[in-house]
Enzyme design. Sequence first.
Site, PDB file in Angstrom:
ATOM      1  N   LYS A 154      -4.888  -7.040  -0.980  1.00  0.00           N
ATOM      2  CA  LYS A 154      -4.637  -6.854   0.463  1.00  0.00           C
ATOM      3  C   LYS A 154      -5.520  -7.751   1.329  1.00  0.00           C
ATOM      4  CE  LYS A 154      -2.966  -2.085   0.216  1.00  0.00           C
ATOM      5  NZ  LYS A 154      -3.001  -1.901  -1.240  1.00  0.00           N
ATOM      6  N   THR A 201       9.673  -3.083   8.946  1.00  0.00           N
ATOM      7  CA  THR A 201       9.519  -4.483   9.344  1.00  0.00           C
ATOM      8  C   THR A 201      10.817  -5.250   9.114  1.00  0.00           C
ATOM      9  OG1 THR A 201       7.224  -4.313   8.667  1.00  0.00           O
ATOM     10  CG2 THR A 201       8.066  -6.516   9.083  1.00  0.00           C
ATOM     11  N   ASP A 214      13.870   0.763   6.194  1.00  0.00           N
ATOM     12  CA  ASP A 214      12.645  -0.026   6.170  1.00  0.00           C
ATOM     13  C   ASP A 214      12.176  -0.178   7.614  1.00  0.00           C
ATOM     14  OD1 ASP A 214      10.666  -1.866   5.257  1.00  0.00           O
ATOM     15  OD2 ASP A 214      11.962  -3.525   5.808  1.00  0.00           O
ATOM     16  N   LYS A 256      10.121   3.432  -3.037  1.00  0.00           N
ATOM     17  CA  LYS A 256      11.267   3.558  -2.129  1.00  0.00           C
ATOM     18  C   LYS A 256      12.508   4.002  -2.899  1.00  0.00           C
ATOM     19  CE  LYS A 256       9.873   0.141   1.372  1.00  0.00           C
ATOM     20  NZ  LYS A 256      10.251  -1.085   2.094  1.00  0.00           N
ATOM     21  N   ARG A 281       2.714   2.818   3.274  1.00  0.00           N
ATOM     22  CA  ARG A 281       2.100   2.251   2.062  1.00  0.00           C
ATOM     23  C   ARG A 281       2.975   2.497   0.830  1.00  0.00           C
ATOM     24  NH1 ARG A 281      -1.146  -1.348   4.241  1.00  0.00           N
ATOM     25  NH2 ARG A 281      -3.091  -0.583   5.116  1.00  0.00           N
TER      26      ARG A 281
END
Length: 1115
Positions: free
Chosen positions: A617, A454, A452, A833, A827
């Site tokens: 968003k 962040t 990942d 994932k 995105r």
Amino acid sequence: MADSIQLHTVRKHSKKSTYYSAARYQAEDEASHLDEMPLMMSEEGFQNDESDYHTLPRARINQRQRGLGWLLLGGWKILCCSCCEWLTHTCCRKKELKARTVWLGCPEKCEEKHPRNIIKNQKYNIFTFVPGVLYQQFKFFLNLYFLVVACSQFVPSLKIGYLYTYWAPLSFVLTVTMIREAVDEVRRYQRDKEMNSQLYSKLTVRGKIQVKSCDIQVGDLIIVEKNQRIPADMVFLRTSEKNGACFIRTDQLDGETDWKLKVAVACTQRLSAVGDLFSINAYVYAQKPQLDIHSFEGTFTREDSDPSIHESLSSENTLWASTVVASGTVIGVVIYTGKETRSVLNTSHAKNKVGLLDMELNRLTKALFLAQVVLSVVMVALQGFVGPWFRNLFRFIVLFSYIIPISLRVNLDMGKSAYGWMITRDENIPGTVVRTSTIPEELGRLVYLLTDKTGTLTQNEMIFKRLHLGTVSYGTDTMDEIQSHIVQSYAQVSNSTSSTSMQKSQSSAPKVRKSVSTRVHEAVKAIALCHNVTPVYESHGRASGETEYTEADQDYTDDNRIYQASSPDEVALVRWTESVGLTLMSRDLTSMQLKTPAGQILTFYILQIFPFTSESKRMGIIVREEATGDITFYIKGADVAMASIVQYNDWLEEECGNMAREGLRTLVVAKKSLSEEQYQDFESRYNQAKLSIHDRALKVAAVVESLEREMELLCLTGVEDQLQADVRPTLELLRNAGIKIWMLTGDKLETATCIAKSSHLVARSQDTHIFRPVTNRGEAHLELNAFRRKHDCALVISGDSLEVCLRYYEHEFVELACQCPAVVCCRCSPTQKAQIVKLLQQHTASRTCAIGDGGNDVSMIQAADCGIGIEGKEGKQASLAADFSITEFKHIGRLLMVHGRNSYKRSAALGHFVMHRGLIISTMQAVFSSVFYFASVPLYQGFLMVGYATIYTMFPVFSLVLDQDVKPETALLYPELYKDLTKGRSLSFKTFLIWVLISVYQGGILMYGALLLFESEFVHVVAISFSALILTELLMVALTIRTWHWLMVLAEFFSLGCYVASLAFLNEYFDIAFIITAAFLWKVSVITLISCLPLYIIKYLKRKFSPPSYSKLTT
């Protein structure tokens, strides 16, 4: 032309195609032309639709034909599993979940029976414990094999030796497993009982009563105090907080550490006393139980008022089970209990991960079994198949059963526990936790690392870096200019009473160009108002749970102010507005207060708030300023969502790209002034949409979008997420170790690309291929062709384009992506994932590792062969779901290079040695039987066999878990050593065959040597051969060890001492008078020397002329 070709989704259920019309057939045939095309084709060829290419087959994995071969090679297992699943589904059919009407305080009015409110984490009950544990053990070939062999000893004609020689080891393994499982079960039961027995206050007509958590029913009114766990899913009716809202902590539900604001139902909050809840006739309509913890649709209806009161309920009116009340006391009505609560529905049972080493050993075990059967058949054949040869065959199989050692699984399981203990005790990686002790060797076999961004590569600590107004940009070094503009703006406001109306006229007339000072003021004000942040004041002197806001009113300069929000970006923005002079002082459900640089308090009434969602968003807020009565709609969000909302401009897209290239996270801020009539019209439509039961989300979104048109663009903000400590050297270390790194993030393409370069995931000199957005098969085909022509470049692709590629060209895309040195997927949703992890596992058959820190990484972590969680600012959800938990990303280097490498090499050596220990004694048995007319008589009986596998050889063999070929510092300095491990050479059929040859050679020497050197008594053969066998095993351990540890030396001498001491008690096996003679000593010494010396010579020569890579570094 490509555009003229009709493109259709590839249909998985081809059988249904017979029902389609001829027109559909034609369309599908045209689409199938694309399926048949090779990917490496020129664009002209694609457009001209050249028929030559159609003859070439497309790379696809064909399904195997289901025939007799399929049935024999595992099809029977699939059929059995299918039958079991059908029976389970038929017998234990789940009750259909339905929507419900819940009357306040009246559980007896419930039309249906709902599950009990119990937490149950136990695997078994008192009846299923023994069968369940036995099934889990005997589903492994190794244990099932030994069970069959041990049971055969009850048949007199098949009995070989004493029963305990077979049942003692098996019973020991099962007993240890059962005790371990029983302890775990008891602990689970105690934890569950503790949770289920927690007392809560329940409101009844007669007042408060205490009830256990497990006795709570749907419809009960439950009081939950501050810092108490919420026992079931409830609708929030009342709170002791004056503002009608409370904070809850959700870290045990979604992994997020930020507090969430929850709002009580307005109708029940307004009641003068708690007892009035029973004087009203009201009910809650709740949708059927669902997985999504962020959404809820329901209505609150009060029937005894005129007219009836209807309130729409959303997720902000709910209190989910397993969350904790952080402020005040709350009262709620229970709507879901037990298995129907959101926390239980979201509890995914992680797959039981089995390491590659275990699977390899299982294959070797099956090969050994085959060898054992072949050897038995050879023995019976050499007998001439005389007499009851079938019985003799089975006796030989039992006789050679030590070829497959039962101690193999015991030793490996103990070894895994030892590796886990070493990892947790390593001072260089403090705080590391091993949550899955069965797969430490997987850390040494990784080929792909999926990470990942962040909070994993970055710190998730946001710092405000840039404010762009279109014509002017402010950075960290010019923030003082913004501060002076704010001071100047509010100084004018305080000096002139008419300035507010002047500002209003300016904003309503866009033709008049605003001054920079006004634009800065409007931008900062918008950032200070458009958010979901709440200031919380933590006073050291406050003893009771009073509200924070009363204290805030008394002391606005409190240094203990902290900001609570669900996103660190929002906190960074509000902290920045505070630093430039506009401070958020307090906030409740209906208003918020800002303090100007001059100390003036500005009050704004919150009319509506539209929270951020991953779909929209963006987030918006409508406020009314108290001083002027102006109504303003502020909105902020991602550039992709905001570009179509704001008025035409020529700078937004370019500046977003520039900021993203600097690695900044961007937010676009806009506003719109509303008249009273415009707002009233919107409010009525909005409230009507919120009350609808069907398609509520779509209707609400449509109403909000009607307001989001032609908005005035105020500014663009840039926030930096700093890199974690030592990310660059760690990624370089992993890359040098041959590990391919893929970054999967939900962030935008430019930011992800920039972080990939700044973290050196992609080298500065390396080319980057940004995969163009594709929406159909034709575009994907052309873009994949363009990508194929690139060599040695990193790939950057968005989640949408990835989905299109995987739909049509899954195999080709994965094949191309796996050739890249690095891949960045931006995105990405959590599901995508996990999908990428599974794709790599299916197409490459390589070991994958996923690392993340947030709740959105859990599915990826659980899907990977090895999941690593980081305890981050987003909470502990990823850490708790992972197999290994670390505190910093840089620790992964030592975890893989040192512990992963050592675990794999040690387990491989341990596996080889335990198998060698069984093979050598089986070889001796085979030689003994062949010499004595192929008699199926055991060479060693009773305690000798038990002692051989335990006290005589166990400790030296197990001490191999302390062996290491290089020091940890060397392993970190030369990560290339790790690359060799991925080939699996430490435990392969080649190394296995070498050990088989060693075992055959040594077993033959020991047995023939003893037969040649014994003189009169057969008992002397047993004494000589067994003593030489024990010495050979101890010397072989010494030969294998590369780095001596004091415990290894102790184990060698302890085992030798145990054997020598036990000789005095083994009268029934040995002739004590013979053992103490010199003849016995020299015969044992000669045989041992012949069996071991050649191997020592070979090892020396090999190290001299063909040294392994690690030995070159240690010399």
